[in-house]
Design a protein around this motif. Structure first.
Motif, PDB file in Angstrom:
ATOM      1  N   ASP A   1      31.600  19.278   8.568  1.00 56.30           N
ATOM      2  CA  ASP A   1      31.767  18.611   9.853  1.00 56.30           C
ATOM      3  C   ASP A   1      30.368  18.321  10.377  1.00 56.30           C
ATOM      4  OD1 ASP A   1      32.523  17.696  12.337  1.00 56.30           O
ATOM      5  OD2 ASP A   1      33.089  19.654  13.121  1.00 56.30           O
ATOM      6  N   LEU A   2      30.142  17.095  10.805  1.00 58.51           N
ATOM      7  CA  LEU A   2      28.812  16.691  11.266  1.00 58.51           C
ATOM      8  C   LEU A   2      28.367  17.486  12.486  1.00 58.51           C
ATOM      9  CD1 LEU A   2      26.474  14.810  10.666  1.00 58.51           C
ATOM     10  CD2 LEU A   2      27.540  13.097  12.114  1.00 58.51           C
ATOM     11  N   HIS A   3      29.304  18.018  13.246  1.00 58.55           N
ATOM     12  CA  HIS A   3      28.941  18.851  14.397  1.00 58.55           C
ATOM     13  C   HIS A   3      28.289  20.156  13.946  1.00 58.55           C
ATOM     14  CE1 HIS A   3      30.976  16.261  17.238  1.00 58.55           C
ATOM     15  NE2 HIS A   3      32.063  16.278  16.482  1.00 58.55           N
ATOM     16  N   GLN A   4      28.567  20.572  12.702  1.00 60.12           N
ATOM     17  CA  GLN A   4      28.067  21.849  12.192  1.00 60.12           C
ATOM     18  C   GLN A   4      26.863  21.707  11.264  1.00 60.12           C
ATOM     19  OE1 GLN A   4      29.461  24.522  13.488  1.00 60.12           O
ATOM     20  NE2 GLN A   4      30.936  23.226  14.558  1.00 60.12           N
ATOM     21  N   HIS A   5      26.889  20.708  10.404  1.00 63.47           N
ATOM     22  CA  HIS A   5      25.843  20.552   9.384  1.00 63.47           C
ATOM     23  C   HIS A   5      25.485  19.080   9.230  1.00 63.47           C
ATOM     24  CE1 HIS A   5      26.530  24.677   8.102  1.00 63.47           C
ATOM     25  NE2 HIS A   5      27.817  24.416   8.006  1.00 63.47           N
ATOM     26  N   SER A   6      24.378  18.832   8.536  1.00 59.16           N
ATOM     27  CA  SER A   6      23.994  17.472   8.156  1.00 59.16           C
ATOM     28  C   SER A   6      23.434  17.531   6.741  1.00 59.16           C
ATOM     29  CB  SER A   6      22.948  16.909   9.113  1.00 59.16           C
ATOM     30  OG  SER A   6      21.728  17.595   8.973  1.00 59.16           O
ATOM     31  N   LEU A   7      23.448  16.394   6.072  1.00 58.58           N
ATOM     32  CA  LEU A   7      22.930  16.356   4.706  1.00 58.58           C
ATOM     33  C   LEU A   7      21.449  16.716   4.683  1.00 58.58           C
ATOM     34  CD1 LEU A   7      23.591  15.736   1.746  1.00 58.58           C
ATOM     35  CD2 LEU A   7      22.798  13.418   2.170  1.00 58.58           C
ATOM     36  N   GLU A   8      20.711  16.239   5.675  1.00 56.12           N
ATOM     37  CA  GLU A   8      19.281  16.537   5.735  1.00 56.12           C
ATOM     38  C   GLU A   8      19.040  18.037   5.817  1.00 56.12           C
ATOM     39  OE1 GLU A   8      15.358  14.957   8.164  1.00 56.12           O
ATOM     40  OE2 GLU A   8      17.347  14.619   9.008  1.00 56.12           O
ATOM     41  N   GLU A   9      19.824  18.698   6.634  1.00 56.58           N
ATOM     42  CA  GLU A   9      19.698  20.152   6.794  1.00 56.58           C
ATOM     43  C   GLU A   9      20.015  20.870   5.485  1.00 56.58           C
ATOM     44  OE1 GLU A   9      22.825  23.369   8.498  1.00 56.58           O
ATOM     45  OE2 GLU A   9      22.399  21.664   9.805  1.00 56.58           O
ATOM     46  N   LEU A  10      21.084  20.462   4.816  1.00 55.51           N
ATOM     47  CA  LEU A  10      21.489  21.111   3.569  1.00 55.51           C
ATOM     48  C   LEU A  10      20.465  20.893   2.461  1.00 55.51           C
ATOM     49  CD1 LEU A  10      25.277  20.190   3.623  1.00 55.51           C
ATOM     50  CD2 LEU A  10      24.238  22.374   4.245  1.00 55.51           C
ATOM     51  N   GLU A  11      19.978  19.651   2.333  1.00 53.39           N
ATOM     52  CA  GLU A  11      19.002  19.371   1.288  1.00 53.39           C
ATOM     53  C   GLU A  11      17.666  20.049   1.558  1.00 53.39           C
ATOM     54  OE1 GLU A  11      20.587  15.239  -0.674  1.00 53.39           O
ATOM     55  OE2 GLU A  11      18.950  15.102   0.770  1.00 53.39           O
ATOM     56  N   SER A  12      17.258  20.117   2.809  1.00 50.53           N
ATOM     57  CA  SER A  12      15.997  20.804   3.099  1.00 50.53           C
ATOM     58  C   SER A  12      16.127  22.304   2.846  1.00 50.53           C
ATOM     59  CB  SER A  12      15.533  20.522   4.530  1.00 50.53           C
ATOM     60  OG  SER A  12      16.432  21.072   5.459  1.00 50.53           O
ATOM     61  N   THR A  13      17.313  22.861   3.067  1.00 54.16           N
ATOM     62  CA  THR A  13      17.547  24.273   2.742  1.00 54.16           C
ATOM     63  C   THR A  13      17.378  24.503   1.241  1.00 54.16           C
ATOM     64  OG1 THR A  13      19.086  24.541   4.585  1.00 54.16           O
ATOM     65  CG2 THR A  13      19.255  26.140   2.805  1.00 54.16           C
ATOM     66  N   LEU A  14      17.946  23.599   0.449  1.00 51.77           N
ATOM     67  CA  LEU A  14      17.815  23.737  -1.007  1.00 51.77           C
ATOM     68  C   LEU A  14      16.369  23.570  -1.457  1.00 51.77           C
ATOM     69  CD1 LEU A  14      20.984  21.781  -2.191  1.00 51.77           C
ATOM     70  CD2 LEU A  14      20.588  24.243  -2.344  1.00 51.77           C
ATOM     71  N   GLU A  15      15.674  22.593  -0.907  1.00 51.18           N
ATOM     72  CA  GLU A  15      14.270  22.383  -1.285  1.00 51.18           C
ATOM     73  C   GLU A  15      13.406  23.575  -0.887  1.00 51.18           C
ATOM     74  OE1 GLU A  15      13.498  18.574   0.547  1.00 51.18           O
ATOM     75  OE2 GLU A  15      13.652  17.565  -1.396  1.00 51.18           O
ATOM     76  N   ASP A  16      13.690  24.173   0.260  1.00 47.52           N
ATOM     77  CA  ASP A  16      12.936  25.353   0.688  1.00 47.52           C
ATOM     78  C   ASP A  16      13.136  26.523  -0.265  1.00 47.52           C
ATOM     79  OD1 ASP A  16      11.995  23.954   2.863  1.00 47.52           O
ATOM     80  OD2 ASP A  16      13.380  24.880   4.311  1.00 47.52           O
ATOM     81  N   LYS A  17      14.287  26.572  -0.908  1.00 48.77           N
ATOM     82  CA  LYS A  17      14.574  27.661  -1.849  1.00 48.77           C
ATOM     83  C   LYS A  17      14.096  27.339  -3.264  1.00 48.77           C
ATOM     84  CE  LYS A  17      18.156  29.649   0.861  1.00 48.77           C
ATOM     85  NZ  LYS A  17      19.153  30.645   0.869  1.00 48.77           N
ATOM     86  N   GLY A  18      13.455  26.165  -3.456  1.00 53.44           N
ATOM     87  CA  GLY A  18      12.841  25.853  -4.733  1.00 53.44           C
ATOM     88  C   GLY A  18      13.632  24.943  -5.643  1.00 53.44           C
ATOM     89  N   TYR A  19      14.736  24.398  -5.185  1.00 53.30           N
ATOM     90  CA  TYR A  19      15.514  23.481  -6.019  1.00 53.30           C
ATOM     91  C   TYR A  19      14.873  22.103  -5.996  1.00 53.30           C
ATOM     92  CZ  TYR A  19      19.030  27.133  -5.972  1.00 53.30           C
ATOM     93  OH  TYR A  19      19.676  28.334  -6.128  1.00 53.30           O
ATOM     94  N   HIS A  20      15.020  21.379  -7.114  1.00 52.51           N
ATOM     95  CA  HIS A  20      14.429  20.053  -7.241  1.00 52.51           C
ATOM     96  C   HIS A  20      15.534  19.002  -7.174  1.00 52.51           C
ATOM     97  CE1 HIS A  20      10.499  21.661  -8.376  1.00 52.51           C
ATOM     98  NE2 HIS A  20      11.182  22.595  -9.014  1.00 52.51           N
ATOM     99  N   LEU A  21      15.490  18.179  -6.138  1.00 49.03           N
ATOM    100  CA  LEU A  21      16.483  17.123  -5.969  1.00 49.03           C
ATOM    101  C   LEU A  21      16.078  15.891  -6.757  1.00 49.03           C
ATOM    102  CD1 LEU A  21      17.137  17.428  -2.133  1.00 49.03           C
ATOM    103  CD2 LEU A  21      18.343  18.542  -4.009  1.00 49.03           C
ATOM    104  N   ASP A  22      17.053  15.036  -7.043  1.00 46.88           N
ATOM    105  CA  ASP A  22      16.806  13.795  -7.756  1.00 46.88           C
ATOM    106  C   ASP A  22      15.900  12.904  -6.904  1.00 46.88           C
ATOM    107  OD1 ASP A  22      16.996  11.776  -9.643  1.00 46.88           O
ATOM    108  OD2 ASP A  22      18.828  10.959  -8.776  1.00 46.88           O
TER     109      ASP A  22
END
Length: 141
Positions: free
Chosen positions: A59-80
């Motif tokens: 739900d956009l009120h709870q999360h956003s794609l930017e937030e989720l992807e930045s969380t993954l990048e902060d943990k060391g994952y490499h996005l396309d």
């Protein structure tokens, strides 16, 4: 990203379904990233190993794609990072941010009729054959 303040009225959920694409290297990022995202509340996660992606629904009120992807990048994952992925990601970030901004925008009262606003502006604006030139100068020959 700023979330709209809670209001007394009930807001309808804005459900988003997105895919988070990962780079080829390092391999086996998808299962680990899916497990990492699975710990976040109010987030549905689906592994897509063949496509090197993780499907998320939120739900956009709870999360956003930017937030989720930045969380993954902060943990060391490499996005396309192909050009198409970057463009799609930027577009989705913009759309979601705009939707959140519009949810927070105040409701503007409209005038009784749309033409009323233009009528008042027309009355205040000099128009027609109005000419500040004195009559004797207009007839000068």
């Amino acid at each position: 990203m700023k979330r709209p303040a809670g209001t007394a009225r009930k807001v309808a959920p804005i459900r988003k379904e997105r895919s988070i694409l990962f780079a080829k290297f390092p391999p086996d990022q998808v299962p680990e990233a899916a497990a990492c995202l699975g710990q976040i509340e109010q987030l549905e996660v689906e592994r897509r190993d063949q496509a090197r992606a993780v499907g998320v629904a939120y739900d956009l009120h709870q999360h956003s794609l930017e937030e989720l992807e930045s969380t993954l990048e902060d943990k060391g994952y490499h996005l396309d990072n192909t050009l198409m992925s970057k463009m799609m990601r930027a577009l989705i970030y913009y759309v979601e941010e705009t939707q959140l901004h519009n949810l927070d925008a105040p409701v503007r009262p409209m005038k009784r009729s749309q033409s009323e606003a233009y009528t008042h502006a027309w009355e205040r604006h000099p128009h027609g054959d109005h000419d500040d030139t004195p009559p004797e100068w207009r007839e000068y020959k």
